[in-house]
Design an enzyme around this catalytic site. Structure first.
Site, PDB file in Angstrom:
ATOM      1  N   LYS A  37      15.037   8.289  69.596  1.00  0.00           N
ATOM      2  CA  LYS A  37      13.678   8.429  69.058  1.00  0.00           C
ATOM      3  C   LYS A  37      13.325   7.403  67.975  1.00  0.00           C
ATOM      4  O   LYS A  37      12.168   7.033  67.831  1.00  0.00           O
ATOM      5  CB  LYS A  37      13.481   9.851  68.509  1.00  0.00           C
ATOM      6  N   ALA A  68      12.360  17.747  64.489  1.00  0.00           N
ATOM      7  CA  ALA A  68      11.239  18.644  64.812  1.00  0.00           C
ATOM      8  C   ALA A  68      10.448  18.970  63.544  1.00  0.00           C
ATOM      9  O   ALA A  68       9.210  18.961  63.546  1.00  0.00           O
ATOM     10  CB  ALA A  68      11.768  19.927  65.463  1.00  0.00           C
ATOM     11  N   GLY A  77       8.452  28.759  71.129  1.00  0.00           N
ATOM     12  CA  GLY A  77       8.756  27.351  71.378  1.00  0.00           C
ATOM     13  C   GLY A  77       8.218  26.824  72.697  1.00  0.00           C
ATOM     14  O   GLY A  77       8.069  25.614  72.871  1.00  0.00           O
ATOM     15  N   ALA A 103      14.645  20.285  58.327  1.00  0.00           N
ATOM     16  CA  ALA A 103      14.190  18.958  57.893  1.00  0.00           C
ATOM     17  C   ALA A 103      14.659  17.890  58.879  1.00  0.00           C
ATOM     18  O   ALA A 103      14.760  16.721  58.531  1.00  0.00           O
ATOM     19  CB  ALA A 103      14.720  18.667  56.492  1.00  0.00           C
ATOM     20  N   GLY A 104      14.956  18.292  60.118  1.00  0.00           N
ATOM     21  CA  GLY A 104      15.361  17.344  61.147  1.00  0.00           C
ATOM     22  C   GLY A 104      14.149  16.767  61.869  1.00  0.00           C
ATOM     23  O   GLY A 104      13.028  16.783  61.334  1.00  0.00           O
TER      24      GLY A 104
HETATM   25  P1  NDP Z   1      17.946  18.067  64.193  1.00  0.00           P
HETATM   26  O1  NDP Z   1      19.389  18.065  64.525  1.00  0.00           O
HETATM   27  O2  NDP Z   1      17.270  16.796  63.824  1.00  0.00           O
HETATM   28  O3  NDP Z   1      17.715  19.092  62.960  1.00  0.00           O
HETATM   29  C1  NDP Z   1      18.284  20.383  62.960  1.00  0.00           C
HETATM   30  C2  NDP Z   1      17.774  21.171  61.771  1.00  0.00           C
HETATM   31  O4  NDP Z   1      18.291  22.500  61.868  1.00  0.00           O
HETATM   32  C3  NDP Z   1      18.229  20.605  60.419  1.00  0.00           C
HETATM   33  O5  NDP Z   1      17.238  20.860  59.450  1.00  0.00           O
HETATM   34  C4  NDP Z   1      19.480  21.474  60.131  1.00  0.00           C
HETATM   35  O6  NDP Z   1      19.762  21.593  58.757  1.00  0.00           O
HETATM   36  C5  NDP Z   1      19.015  22.811  60.655  1.00  0.00           C
HETATM   37  N1  NDP Z   1      20.117  23.705  60.988  1.00  0.00           N
HETATM   38  C6  NDP Z   1      20.881  23.700  62.109  1.00  0.00           C
HETATM   39  N2  NDP Z   1      21.775  24.692  62.070  1.00  0.00           N
HETATM   40  C7  NDP Z   1      21.592  25.348  60.882  1.00  0.00           C
HETATM   41  C8  NDP Z   1      22.203  26.473  60.265  1.00  0.00           C
HETATM   42  N3  NDP Z   1      23.209  27.127  60.851  1.00  0.00           N
HETATM   43  N4  NDP Z   1      21.746  26.886  59.072  1.00  0.00           N
HETATM   44  C9  NDP Z   1      20.709  26.236  58.464  1.00  0.00           C
HETATM   45  N5  NDP Z   1      20.095  25.151  59.008  1.00  0.00           N
HETATM   46  C10 NDP Z   1      20.521  24.709  60.202  1.00  0.00           C
HETATM   47  O7  NDP Z   1      17.240  18.774  65.427  1.00  0.00           O
HETATM   48  P2  NDP Z   1      15.684  18.679  65.832  1.00  0.00           P
HETATM   49  O8  NDP Z   1      14.873  18.810  64.599  1.00  0.00           O
HETATM   50  O9  NDP Z   1      15.454  17.518  66.717  1.00  0.00           O
HETATM   51  O10 NDP Z   1      15.528  19.976  66.741  1.00  0.00           O
HETATM   52  C11 NDP Z   1      15.532  21.282  66.166  1.00  0.00           C
HETATM   53  C12 NDP Z   1      15.142  22.274  67.226  1.00  0.00           C
HETATM   54  O11 NDP Z   1      13.810  22.016  67.626  1.00  0.00           O
HETATM   55  C13 NDP Z   1      15.997  22.176  68.491  1.00  0.00           C
HETATM   56  O12 NDP Z   1      16.509  23.459  68.751  1.00  0.00           O
HETATM   57  C14 NDP Z   1      15.028  21.809  69.584  1.00  0.00           C
HETATM   58  O13 NDP Z   1      15.272  22.548  70.767  1.00  0.00           O
HETATM   59  C15 NDP Z   1      13.702  22.220  69.010  1.00  0.00           C
HETATM   60  N6  NDP Z   1      12.583  21.407  69.499  1.00  0.00           N
HETATM   61  C16 NDP Z   1      11.633  22.043  70.208  1.00  0.00           C
HETATM   62  C17 NDP Z   1      10.566  21.328  70.702  1.00  0.00           C
HETATM   63  C18 NDP Z   1       9.533  22.071  71.497  1.00  0.00           C
HETATM   64  O14 NDP Z   1       8.654  21.398  72.064  1.00  0.00           O
HETATM   65  N7  NDP Z   1       9.556  23.386  71.533  1.00  0.00           N
HETATM   66  C19 NDP Z   1      10.413  19.885  70.481  1.00  0.00           C
HETATM   67  C20 NDP Z   1      11.466  19.313  69.687  1.00  0.00           C
HETATM   68  C21 NDP Z   1      12.520  20.059  69.233  1.00  0.00           C
HETATM   69  P3  NDP Z   1      20.659  20.485  57.992  1.00  0.00           P
HETATM   70  O15 NDP Z   1      19.722  19.333  57.695  1.00  0.00           O
HETATM   71  O16 NDP Z   1      21.114  21.209  56.794  1.00  0.00           O
HETATM   72  O17 NDP Z   1      21.767  20.117  58.940  1.00  0.00           O
END
Ligand code: NDP
Length: 285
Positions: free
Chosen positions: A73, A136, A250, A133-134
């Protein structure tokens, strides 16, 4: 059964990792079929080292565009001819559109979310709590700020990522963002309008993973949204319904970002029901 491609078909696709059944492909091809568009959406495995060649290949083969998933991306940007406003602000592209031979990078993740949300709430002057904060969260934060949200609280486990997103929102949009480190159960502040899970908590196969927040801090006036498409009825969605909140799952976001991509590529606005039904066959409902 794999359908053969024929040379008159228009091509779009997704560059990413291999998957057995790509839900986005199923959804987009259902729309093409329903609207009698002689187009194909191909799932193409692209190694990061080959991304530049893949984009050049797409140009050479006359692709009308493509989606990018993780890990492409951000890296794809250097191979494109320009960026749309929100893709430029967030520094990530998930949808490339061939406009008169120019490959322009857009980001439809957050736009799809905003379309789903605007069906139930006007976003101007609204305050958001955003878990995550990822990628999405970044897409959603930027897009809701551009749509008029005034306050966004980022609640994230990793402080570095949380603060980076806050800085990006404060520098690139007119919304006021602040960061709260996620430790223990977060309590949603009174007066919050929209609460969003933009983490991967609840995604299959960890469907019982719990989002650490105080359920009693939800109130029925709040709108609650979850980005997790699989399964769509996450524990967070169910808890919010029990609290009397209006809820977006979602699948709504996924369908709407698919609609925007198809509109960008073909100029046709596809039927959301056809697309949602195709996704429900993959994910269940
Ligand atoms: P990233 O890996 O970029 O970010 C993941 C985020 O989740 C981070 O903020 C991470 O925190 C947090 N996280 C994960 N596990 C935990 C936990 N156990 N406790 C606390 N925080 C946690 O992923 P994306 O942002 O790309 O994707 C996130 C979700 O969004 C995915 O499940 C994806 O399926 C969904 N998505 C859905 C879309 C839709 O159209 N419906 C489109 C795009 C994504 P930390 O920074 O602390 O690691």
């Amino acid at each position: 059964m794999v359908e053969e491609l024929n040379f008159k078909q228009e091509l779009v696709g997704v560059f990413g990792k291999p998957v057995a059944e790509n839900p986005t492909q199923v959804m987009v091809e259902a729309a093409f079929h329903h609207h009698q568009l002689d187009w194909r959406y191909l799932t193409l495995e692209v190694d990061p080292a080959d991304l530049g060649d893949a984009v050049r290949g797409a140009r050479a083969m006359g692709f009308r565009g493509f989606n990018c998933t993780i890990p492409h991306k951000v890296a794809v940007i250097e191979h494109l001819d320009g960026l749309g406003e929100s893709a430029s602000t967030m520094g990530a592209v998930n949808c490339v559109v061939n406009r008169d031979g120019q490959f322009i990078g857009e980001n439809t993740d957050g736009k799809g979310f905003v379309v789903a949300l605007k069906d139930i709430i006007d976003l101007s002057n609204k305050s958001f709590v955003l878990f995550g904060a990822g990628g999405a969260a970044r897409a959603i934060g930027v897009e809701v700020a551009l749509a008029g949200a005034t306050s966004i609280t980022i609640v994230n486990r990793s402080e570095k990522r949380g603060r980076e997103l806050v800085e990006l929102l404060n520098a690139g949009t007119s919304a006021r963002a602040d960061y709260v480190k996620w430790e223990g159960e977060f309590s949603i502040p009174e007066g919050t309008d929209v609460v969003v899970n933009a983490t991967s908590i609840g995604l299959f196969p960890d469907i019982d993973a719990v989002l650490a927040f105080d359920i009693d801090s939800l109130s029925p006036e709040m709108v609650v949204a979850d980005v997790i498409p699989n399964p769509p009825r996450t524990r967070f969605v169910r808890d919010a319904e029990t609290a009397g909140c209006k809820v977006i799952d979602g699948l709504g976001m996924l369908v709407n970002q698919g609609i925007i991509g198809i509109e960008y590529w073909t100029g046709v606005t596809p039927d959301p029901m056809v697309m949602r039904a195709a996704l429900e066959k993959v994910f269940g409902n």
